[in-house]
Design a protein around this motif. Structure first.
Motif, PDB file in Angstrom:
ATOM      1  N   ASP A  56      52.530 -12.784  22.043  1.00  0.00           N
ATOM      2  CA  ASP A  56      53.956 -12.631  22.366  1.00  0.00           C
ATOM      3  C   ASP A  56      54.814 -13.735  21.748  1.00  0.00           C
ATOM      4  N   THR A  57      54.445 -14.191  20.562  1.00  0.00           N
ATOM      5  CA  THR A  57      55.195 -15.226  19.863  1.00  0.00           C
ATOM      6  C   THR A  57      55.447 -14.746  18.437  1.00  0.00           C
ATOM      7  N   SER A  58      56.626 -15.041  17.915  1.00  0.00           N
ATOM      8  CA  SER A  58      56.936 -14.599  16.557  1.00  0.00           C
ATOM      9  C   SER A  58      56.002 -15.271  15.559  1.00  0.00           C
ATOM     10  N   GLU A  59      55.784 -14.601  14.434  1.00  0.00           N
ATOM     11  CA  GLU A  59      54.874 -15.135  13.431  1.00  0.00           C
ATOM     12  C   GLU A  59      55.365 -16.475  12.881  1.00  0.00           C
ATOM     13  N   SER A  60      56.675 -16.617  12.736  1.00  0.00           N
ATOM     14  CA  SER A  60      57.206 -17.881  12.221  1.00  0.00           C
ATOM     15  C   SER A  60      56.966 -19.021  13.210  1.00  0.00           C
ATOM     16  N   ASP A  61      57.079 -18.725  14.526  1.00  0.00           N
ATOM     17  CA  ASP A  61      56.825 -19.759  15.532  1.00  0.00           C
ATOM     18  C   ASP A  61      55.345 -20.140  15.574  1.00  0.00           C
ATOM     19  N   VAL A  62      54.471 -19.139  15.388  1.00  0.00           N
ATOM     20  CA  VAL A  62      53.030 -19.419  15.349  1.00  0.00           C
ATOM     21  C   VAL A  62      52.727 -20.355  14.190  1.00  0.00           C
ATOM     22  N   GLU A  63      53.287 -20.050  13.030  1.00  0.00           N
ATOM     23  CA  GLU A  63      53.013 -20.860  11.843  1.00  0.00           C
ATOM     24  C   GLU A  63      53.550 -22.281  12.000  1.00  0.00           C
ATOM     25  N   LYS A  64      54.750 -22.417  12.572  1.00  0.00           N
ATOM     26  CA  LYS A  64      55.322 -23.743  12.796  1.00  0.00           C
ATOM     27  C   LYS A  64      54.443 -24.565  13.737  1.00  0.00           C
ATOM     28  N   THR A  65      53.925 -23.919  14.777  1.00  0.00           N
ATOM     29  CA  THR A  65      53.066 -24.624  15.736  1.00  0.00           C
ATOM     30  C   THR A  65      51.781 -25.108  15.070  1.00  0.00           C
ATOM     31  N   LEU A  66      51.148 -24.222  14.305  1.00  0.00           N
ATOM     32  CA  LEU A  66      49.900 -24.599  13.633  1.00  0.00           C
ATOM     33  C   LEU A  66      50.130 -25.699  12.608  1.00  0.00           C
TER      34      LEU A  66
END
Length: 381
Positions: A56-66
């Motif tokens: 339930d997280t946008s792909e851009s937010d996932v990438e920023k977190t990683l």
């Protein structure tokens, strides 16, 4: 593969604090308070719950977190980051099985790999996870180009022989799953080349996998080089080596006899009899074309055990492979061969090539002499 460059102008502790708070908002079981044990413990807990951002997280937010996690990892000393890097890689490799996350996790792993110092022994371990995460053909192509380039990937910290063998096995499996059979074959040959005369007997399993992959690959026809590999030579006398020898130099009847005698063996190795038949017909035709520039339909039908009316369609299939150059005269029911790829290329073929080159050289000298005579004759006139 292009990856984003991460620049974060805050301390490691502040980055960890922000990640803790963010994971908490996603419902992760983690405290917002930083650990009294230091940044390594903070990062250990963050990595443990980082998969909470995959839902339930946008792909851009996932990438920023990683990428934020990567930015902390690469700033820690090597002796303090090894276990954390491995834990992070395992999380991402596991997540790469999910469709939408596969590209994101692969980019994060690739960023980590590229960001590590060339002298870091962790580059090898990260690259292994990169390969495991490359689940699709376009992914594996972006992180692996060829064997020669692979050897330069690790900078000054070159993997030892055991590590390289493990990586090549992994690459071979992934390339096959991604339908990159030609690259997979080259990787397997490279793997077998890492064995010496002293330990070649230990490579029986790898050698057998190499043979089976080559036999099953519909685009691999030049099998002769496999026989020269030391691990393959240790299989002499076994059924798999006998089968390879048939595909290297014998004709269709030899394969049919082998299949009749060892049907269960062929099936147990995962080989498809119909595909084997198709390849052996092609190889048999190539062998016939080496010695006959002209073949009747009836001879082709008899040698390849084809049904009535199948010769023309078979010849068309052969021409599509570009293994043989020929033309078909349907009215005369004949095939005229202009050239063919040799199934084996040994001393005899080298001698033929040498004779051909000498003949060309002699003809060129003759043409040159004739041209000189023409020039002299014109000058005299």
């Amino acid at each position: 593969m292009s990856v984003p460059v991460v620049f974060i102008d805050i301390s490691l502790e502040e980055q960890a604090q922000e990640l803790r708070s963010y994971m908490k908002t996603l419902g992760a079981e983690i405290s917002e308070e930083k650990s009294p044990k230091g940044i390594e413990d903070d990062l250990h807990k963050i990595i443990g719950v980082c998969d909470s951002c995959f839902k339930d997280t946008s792909e851009s937010d996932v990438e920023k977190t990683l990428n934020s996690i990567v930015s902390i990892l690469i700033q820690l000393p090597n002796d303090r980051s090894e276990n954390l890097i491995l834990a992070f890689c395992e999380k991402l490799t596991k997540a790469a099985t999910t469709g939408k996350l596969s590209a994101i996790t692969l980019r994060a792993l690739w960023l980590l790999f590229q960001s590590l110092e060339e002298s870091s022994p962790m580059r090898y371990h990260v690259y292994c996870h990169v390969i495991q995460a490359a689940k699709q053909p376009e992914h594996i192509k972006s992180v692996f180009h060829n064997v020669d380039q692979l050897k330069t990937q690790f900078g000054t910290c070159v993997p030892n022989n055991d590590q390289m063998q493990k990586l090549l096995r992994l690459l071979h499996d992934v390339l096959l799953k991604c339908n990159q059979s030609e690259q997979a074959a080259k990787v397997m040959v490279e793997l077998l080349g890492t064995y010496t005369s002293e330990n070649a007997s230990q490579a029986r399993e790898d050698a057998q996998r190499c043979i089976l992959a080559a036999l099953a690959d519909p685009s691999t026809f030049l099998l002769d080089p496999l026989l020269a590999l030391k691990p393959v030579r240790f299989l002499e006398g076994q059924l798999i080596h006998d089968l390879l020898s048939i595909f290297v130099s014998e004709k269709l009847p030899s394969y049919l006899k082998f299949y009749q005698d060892h049907k269960e063996f062929v099936q147990s190795q995962g080989l498809n009899h119909e595909q084997n038949m198709k390849k052996m017909r092609l190889l048999t035709f190539m062998q016939l074309a080496e010695s006959s520039s002209e073949m009747s339909f009836s001879k082709i039908q008899q040698e390849l055990q084809l049904e009535d009316g199948q010769v023309e369609s078979f010849v068309i299939e052969v021409l599509k492979t570009k293994l043989v150059r020929a033309r078909m005269d349907q009215s005369a029911k004949k095939v005229y061969v202009s050239s063919t790829m040799h199934r084996t290329f040994g001393r005899q073929q080298w001698q033929q090539l040498n004779d051909l080159l000498l003949s060309w050289k002699s003809n060129l000298h003759m043409i040159q002499d004739n041209m000189k005579q023409v020039v002299v004759a014109q000058a005299e006139q």
